[in-house]
Write a protein that holds these residues in place. Structure first.
Motif, PDB file in Angstrom:
ATOM      1  N   GLY A  70     -11.484  -0.355  -8.961  1.00 11.35           N
ATOM      2  CA  GLY A  70     -12.341  -0.306  -7.784  1.00 11.35           C
ATOM      3  C   GLY A  70     -12.803   1.100  -7.491  1.00 11.35           C
ATOM      4  N   LYS A  71     -13.690   1.202  -6.545  1.00 11.58           N
ATOM      5  CA  LYS A  71     -14.203   2.500  -6.113  1.00 11.58           C
ATOM      6  C   LYS A  71     -14.240   2.508  -4.605  1.00 11.58           C
ATOM      7  CE  LYS A  71     -16.832   3.481 -10.189  1.00 11.58           C
ATOM      8  NZ  LYS A  71     -18.019   4.012 -10.769  1.00 11.58           N
ATOM      9  N   GLN A  72     -14.120   3.689  -4.054  1.00 10.56           N
ATOM     10  CA  GLN A  72     -14.107   3.832  -2.608  1.00 10.56           C
ATOM     11  C   GLN A  72     -14.995   4.998  -2.237  1.00 10.56           C
ATOM     12  OE1 GLN A  72     -10.160   3.930  -1.096  1.00 10.56           O
ATOM     13  NE2 GLN A  72     -10.802   4.154   0.997  1.00 10.56           N
TER      14      GLN A  72
ATOM     15  N   ASP B 241       0.828  -1.209   0.000  1.00  9.13           N
ATOM     16  CA  ASP B 241       0.000   0.000   0.000  1.00  9.13           C
ATOM     17  C   ASP B 241       0.861   1.259   0.000  1.00  9.13           C
ATOM     18  OD1 ASP B 241      -2.208  -1.613   0.143  1.00  9.13           O
ATOM     19  OD2 ASP B 241      -2.706  -1.112   2.222  1.00  9.13           O
TER      20      ASP B 241
ATOM     21  N   ILE C 102      -3.755   4.172  -2.442  1.00  8.26           N
ATOM     22  CA  ILE C 102      -5.105   4.277  -1.897  1.00  8.26           C
ATOM     23  C   ILE C 102      -5.559   5.725  -1.768  1.00  8.26           C
ATOM     24  CG2 ILE C 102      -5.059   2.046  -0.731  1.00  8.26           C
ATOM     25  CD1 ILE C 102      -4.197   3.349   1.798  1.00  8.26           C
ATOM     26  N   ASN C 103      -6.873   5.905  -1.871  1.00  5.77           N
ATOM     27  CA  ASN C 103      -7.526   7.209  -1.677  1.00  5.77           C
ATOM     28  C   ASN C 103      -7.135   8.255  -2.715  1.00  5.77           C
ATOM     29  OD1 ASN C 103      -8.905   6.265   0.606  1.00  5.77           O
ATOM     30  ND2 ASN C 103      -7.167   6.722   1.910  1.00  5.77           N
TER      31      ASN C 103
ATOM     32  N   GLU D  50     -16.665   7.290   1.378  1.00  2.00           N
ATOM     33  CA  GLU D  50     -16.615   7.525   2.811  1.00  2.00           C
ATOM     34  C   GLU D  50     -17.994   7.339   3.402  1.00  2.00           C
ATOM     35  OE1 GLU D  50     -15.023  11.381   3.546  1.00  2.00           O
ATOM     36  OE2 GLU D  50     -13.169  10.961   2.466  1.00  2.00           O
TER      37      GLU D  50
END
Length: 85
Positions: free
Chosen positions: A76-78, A19, A54-55, A80
Motif C-alpha cells: 500500500g501507499k500513504q 498496528d 504504519i507510516n 498526507e
C-alpha cells in the motif's frame, strides 16, 4: 557509579488492531538488539492474525530492511493531506 535513567527506545503498538504505530531507538544504542527485542515483544503480544507497521517512508532503506528481516514487507501507499490556513 550512579545509575543513569534515560529512555533509549520505545515501541507503541495496539495488540487488538495489530498496528505498530512507532518504534524508535536512540542513535547511540542502535544495532545492539534493542529494536529487535522491542519488535519481537510487540509481535508476540498481538491478538490479531495480521500486523501493520504504519507510516514508514520507503526511502528509509535501513528501516525497511530491518522490518523485512521480521517478514514485514511494504504494501500500500500513504500520503498526507495538507491545507494552508
Amino acid at each position: 557509579g550512579r545509575l543513569q535513567k534515560e529512555i533509549i527506545a520505545y515501541c507503541i503498538f495496539d495488540p487488538e488492531t495489530g498496528d505498530i504505530a512507532s518504534l524508535a531507538v536512540a542513535k547511540g544504542h542502535r544495532r545492539a538488539g534493542v529494536g529487535s527485542a522491542l519488535l519481537k515483544y510487540a509481535l508476540q503480544n498481538m491478538e490479531t492474525d495480521q500486523v501493520k507497521v504504519i507510516n514508514i517512508p520507503l526511502e528509509m532503506e535501513g528501516v525497511v530492511a530491518f522490518l523485512s528481516s521480521f517478514q514485514l514487507h511494504p504494501s500500500g501507499k500513504q500520503f498526507e493531506m495538507t491545507r494552508e490556513l
